[in-house]
Motif scaffolding. Structure first.
Motif, short mmCIF file in Angstrom:
data_model
loop_
_atom_site.label_atom_id
_atom_site.label_comp_id
_atom_site.label_asym_id
_atom_site.label_seq_id
_atom_site.Cartn_x
_atom_site.Cartn_y
_atom_site.Cartn_z
N GLU A 98 -5.06 -3.42 -7.79
CA GLU A 98 -3.96 -3.25 -6.83
C GLU A 98 -2.62 -3.63 -7.45
OE1 GLU A 98 -4.85 -5.38 -3.24
OE2 GLU A 98 -6.59 -4.14 -2.79
N LYS A 99 -2.64 -4.54 -8.41
CA LYS A 99 -1.37 -4.94 -9.04
C LYS A 99 -0.77 -3.81 -9.88
CE LYS A 99 -3.13 -7.44 -13.10
NZ LYS A 99 -3.64 -6.74 -14.02
N GLU A 139 -1.85 0.43 1.40
CA GLU A 139 -2.12 1.30 2.56
C GLU A 139 -1.67 2.73 2.29
OE1 GLU A 139 -0.44 -0.32 6.12
OE2 GLU A 139 -1.34 -2.29 5.74
N SER A 196 7.63 0.41 0.35
CA SER A 196 7.80 -1.03 0.16
C SER A 196 6.57 -1.63 -0.51
CB SER A 196 8.05 -1.72 1.51
OG SER A 196 6.88 -1.67 2.29
N ALA A 197 6.77 -2.72 -1.21
CA ALA A 197 5.69 -3.37 -1.96
C ALA A 197 4.54 -3.76 -1.04
CB ALA A 197 6.23 -4.60 -2.68
N GLU A 198 4.84 -4.13 0.21
CA GLU A 198 3.79 -4.53 1.16
C GLU A 198 2.91 -3.35 1.57
OE1 GLU A 198 7.36 -5.09 2.76
OE2 GLU A 198 7.27 -6.18 0.87
N ASN A 199 3.46 -2.14 1.51
CA ASN A 199 2.73 -0.97 1.98
C ASN A 199 2.10 -0.13 0.86
OD1 ASN A 199 3.39 -1.51 4.66
ND2 ASN A 199 5.33 -0.43 4.49
#
Length: 196
Positions: A143-144, A41, A35-38
């Motif tokens: 990060e993008k 990490e 997922s984009a949120e992970n």
């Protein structure tokens, strides 16, 4: 009429068992597995799994401070990252120093969260051998520019720059008696700096 040969019988059976032709899908690919949120990490975890380290920094100045603390910047050092001016020689003038290159810093174009591979191209590398002959390698990556898998990465990379490669961790091999050796054929360390 002649008896059918074994060959004819086999070919006829193959023709009968052939599946119906179906149209190709409109798009071929794989959905993102992270997922984009992970993404950040997952990427950082995989860099560590590959034997490197990933560090989130707020600026290039923060990355420079880390490099100054961890590496001897009086040894031969090259940076091809604009705004991270730590180079202390010019290869064109002192080519012999490449034999003892202590640290090379370059910009990554795309990072892949599933395996921590970072795409670097000739525009960022300059001399193609640099990431492979340096003792320590550092990559600055936004990060993008993180994606979930290699399928997404291949859609984004620009192959018009000439040479390019994915780098995932420091050099390593497990050929000999299945013992993992880091730094066997290239850089002994890899640090990836993730910028917001």
């Amino acid at each position: 009429m002649a008896e059918p040969t074994t060959r004819d019988t086999i070919l006829a059976a193959i023709r009968q068992g052939k599946p119906d032709l179906l149209p190709l899908p409109a798009t071929i690919g794989f959905p993102p597995n992270i997922s984009a949120e992970n993404l950040v990490e997952s990427f950082m975890t995989m860099v560590k799994t590959n034997g490197g380290q990933a560090i989130r920094v707020a600026s290039l100045a923060e990355a420079r401070a880390f490099l100054a603390e961890d590496y001897d910047l009086t040894l031969p050092v090259l940076s091809h990252v604009e705004g991270l001016d730590i180079s202390n020689f010019t290869p064109a003038e002192e080519l012999r120093l490449l034999d003892t290159l202590h640290l090379f810093v370059l910009e990554g174009k795309v990072g892949v969260a599933e395996n921590a591979a970072v795409w670097v191209d000739e525009a960022a590398i300059g001399i193609r051998a640099l990431p492979f002959i340096t003792l320590n390698l550092s990559i600055v990556l936004s990060e993008k520019n993180l994606v979930g898998n290699m399928h997404e990465a291949y859609r984004l990379i620009d192959t018009s720059t000439g040479f390019g490669t994915f780098i995932a961790g420091p050099s390593k091999t497990a050929d000999i008696e299945q013992s993992l050796v880091i730094g066997a054929h290239g850089s002994k360390t890899l640090t990836v700096f993730l910028l917001p």
